[in-house]
Design an enzyme around this catalytic site. Structure first.
Site, short mmCIF file in Angstrom:
data_model
loop_
_atom_site.label_atom_id
_atom_site.label_comp_id
_atom_site.label_asym_id
_atom_site.label_seq_id
_atom_site.Cartn_x
_atom_site.Cartn_y
_atom_site.Cartn_z
N CYS A 113 94.00 71.87 36.82
CA CYS A 113 94.89 73.02 37.08
C CYS A 113 94.54 74.24 36.24
O CYS A 113 94.92 75.36 36.61
CB CYS A 113 96.34 72.62 36.86
SG CYS A 113 96.87 71.29 37.94
N HIS A 246 100.46 79.31 36.33
CA HIS A 246 100.18 78.15 37.18
C HIS A 246 101.51 77.67 37.77
O HIS A 246 102.50 77.56 37.06
CB HIS A 246 99.54 77.05 36.34
CG HIS A 246 99.38 75.76 37.07
ND1 HIS A 246 98.85 75.69 38.34
CD2 HIS A 246 99.71 74.48 36.74
CE1 HIS A 246 98.86 74.44 38.74
NE2 HIS A 246 99.37 73.69 37.79
N ASN A 276 102.22 72.95 44.08
CA ASN A 276 101.19 73.03 43.04
C ASN A 276 99.81 72.91 43.71
O ASN A 276 99.47 71.85 44.23
CB ASN A 276 101.42 71.89 42.05
CG ASN A 276 100.42 71.88 40.91
OD1 ASN A 276 99.39 72.56 40.97
ND2 ASN A 276 100.71 71.11 39.88
O1 UT7 Z 1 99.76 70.82 37.39
C1 UT7 Z 1 99.66 70.00 36.30
C2 UT7 Z 1 100.87 70.01 35.55
N1 UT7 Z 1 101.85 69.17 36.17
C3 UT7 Z 1 103.09 69.36 35.87
O2 UT7 Z 1 103.36 70.28 35.15
C4 UT7 Z 1 104.15 68.41 36.36
C5 UT7 Z 1 105.14 68.22 35.26
N2 UT7 Z 1 106.23 67.36 35.58
C6 UT7 Z 1 107.23 67.68 36.44
O3 UT7 Z 1 107.17 68.72 37.08
C7 UT7 Z 1 108.44 66.77 36.54
O4 UT7 Z 1 108.40 65.85 35.49
C8 UT7 Z 1 108.51 66.02 37.89
C9 UT7 Z 1 108.86 66.99 39.00
C10 UT7 Z 1 107.20 65.33 38.19
C11 UT7 Z 1 109.62 64.96 37.84
O5 UT7 Z 1 110.88 65.55 37.51
P1 UT7 Z 1 111.81 64.88 36.41
O6 UT7 Z 1 113.02 65.68 36.34
O7 UT7 Z 1 110.99 64.73 35.16
O8 UT7 Z 1 112.15 63.50 37.08
P2 UT7 Z 1 111.85 62.02 36.55
O9 UT7 Z 1 110.40 61.72 36.58
O10 UT7 Z 1 112.59 61.83 35.26
O11 UT7 Z 1 112.58 61.16 37.65
C12 UT7 Z 1 114.00 61.15 37.80
C13 UT7 Z 1 114.39 60.22 38.93
C14 UT7 Z 1 113.74 58.84 38.84
O12 UT7 Z 1 114.68 57.89 39.30
P3 UT7 Z 1 115.48 56.97 38.22
O13 UT7 Z 1 114.41 56.24 37.46
O14 UT7 Z 1 116.25 57.94 37.39
O15 UT7 Z 1 116.31 56.13 39.10
C15 UT7 Z 1 112.62 58.92 39.85
O16 UT7 Z 1 112.27 57.65 40.38
O17 UT7 Z 1 113.97 60.77 40.18
C16 UT7 Z 1 113.21 59.80 40.92
N3 UT7 Z 1 112.22 60.48 41.72
C17 UT7 Z 1 112.46 60.94 42.95
N4 UT7 Z 1 113.56 60.92 43.72
C18 UT7 Z 1 113.50 61.50 44.93
C19 UT7 Z 1 110.94 60.77 41.40
N5 UT7 Z 1 110.33 61.43 42.41
C20 UT7 Z 1 111.27 61.54 43.38
C21 UT7 Z 1 111.26 62.12 44.66
N6 UT7 Z 1 112.39 62.09 45.40
N7 UT7 Z 1 110.17 62.74 45.17
#
Ligand code: UT7
EC number: 2.3.1.180
Length: 319
Positions: A113, A246, A276
């Site tokens: 990225c 980004h 992204n």
């Molecule tokens: O380009 C390179 C750089 N990349 C980034 O900067 C990405 C950085 N990370 C992020 O943007 C965020 O961490 C994410 C968008 C990937 C995830 O958001 P989050 O608020 O950190 O969510 P999480 O990973 O803590 O997940 C929360 C919940 C989980 O369920 P439980 O364990 O709480 O029951 C996940 O399983 O959301 C669930 N979950 C989803 N639910 C519905 C994860 N993906 C999804 C989804 N739809 N697509």
């Protein structure tokens, strides 16, 4: 003093748009979750005949046209991508041939990225060093082809596209790239990676990410590199007209701006429309804001990105 001045921008997107609602028909997710956690509403996905090089070529043609130069003027093509058409040759050479540039320097840069920031920094050094008078710097990706479409934690986050800029060597004046800063920290390479490759599995592999940990590092690293590049350019946050970041997650953009005390209205945001697009995201957002008239000649821009590796970087540019 010789500087690399940005004289044209361009971008390209695949034909097919995919909404959150469409994704929710095949993956266990919802429009509400994706919008609330990421700000993404839409992404573009490459179809038959659309490749990293075809998108890169279209973006490059648009940038060349905006710059008002001929393809034969270009002495250097640097293409940032983590999704090349083939393992080799460099996708930059495929674009070179498609543009009809007979002889120039052409190579790819791989910093995921942050690739466009790395490519821009190398092009800036080569222009200031006298190796080229016109350079084409491209970020182009087809991440849809390395996504695990059954993994809802990653497949909803990415899209395909390309962006390009033409840089021209100019002596004197205050426009151009003022400063660039790059970083890498390979200790974190297992937080965001692809689980395949020519020398390990002999397959292309799929993207894997520990999103929360990436998120945490992103805000800290981006705020730090933004401050560094402004210091190198002898400027303060108040001097910034536009941050072109980004586009990974709306919450990262908001948190970084808050950390720097930067008003949200000065941040260009396209993550809602493009998701992204990895190395393409910064030049794509830049082209959108140049063409809609927000970015004007003389504006001070700060470009920044962070991605797999980790790698991260920023550039201060007088447009
Ligand atoms: O380009 C390179 C750089 N990349 C980034 O900067 C990405 C950085 N990370 C992020 O943007 C965020 O961490 C994410 C968008 C990937 C995830 O958001 P989050 O608020 O950190 O969510 P999480 O990973 O803590 O997940 C929360 C919940 C989980 O369920 P439980 O364990 O709480 O029951 C996940 O399983 O959301 C669930 N979950 C989803 N639910 C519905 C994860 N993906 C999804 C989804 N739809 N697509």
């Amino acid at each position: 003093m010789r500087r690399a001045v940005m004289i044209g921008t361009g971008s390209a997107l695949p034909r097919r748009q995919v909404s959150n609602a469409e994704l929710a028909r095949t993956v266990d997710t919802s429009d509400e979750w994706i919008v609330e956690r990421t700000g993404i509403r839409n992404r573009y996905v490459a179809g038959e005949g659309e490749t990293t090089s075809s998108l890169a070529t279209e973006a490059a043609r648009n940038a060349i046209e905006a710059a008002g130069i001929a393809p034969s003027d270009i002495g250097l093509i640097i293409l940032a991508t983590a999704t090349p058409d083939q393992t080799f040759p460099a996708t930059a050479t495929i674009v070179q041939a498609a543009l009809g540039v007979d002889d120039c320097v052409a190579f790819d840069v791989q910093a995921v990225c942050s690739g466009f920031l790395y490519a821009l920094s190398v092009a800036d050094s080569m222009i200031r060093g006298g190796s080229a008078s016109h350079a084409l710097v491209i970020g182009a990706e087809t991440f849809s082809r390395i996504l695990d479409w059954e993994d809802r934690t990653t497949c909803v986050l990415f899209g395909d596209g390309a962006g390009a800029v033409v840089l021209k060597a100019e002596d004197g004046g205050d426009r151009g790239v003022l400063a660039t800063r790059l970083h890498a920290d390979g200790r974190h390479n297992q937080l965001l990676y692809v689980d395949g490759g020519p020398s390990t599995t002999q397959t292309v592999g799929k993207l894997r990410m520990k999103g929360q940990e990436v998120f945490r590092h992103a805000v800290t690293n981006l705020a730090q590199v933004l401050r560094e590049v402004m210091q190198d350019a002898g400027l303060t946050v108040d001097d910034i007209d536009w941050v072109v970041p980004h586009q990974a997650n709306r919450r990262i953009l908001d948190a970084t701006a808050r950390k720097l005390g930067l008003p949200a209205e000065r941040v260009i945001i396209t993550v809602d429309q493009h998701a992204n697009t990895s190395a393409a995201s910064v030049p794509l957002a830049l082209d959108v804001a140049v063409r809609d008239g927000r970015i004007k000649p003389g504006d001070l821009l700060v470009l920044e990105a962070m991605g797999g590796g980790f790698t991260w970087g920023a550039a201060a540019i007088r447009y």
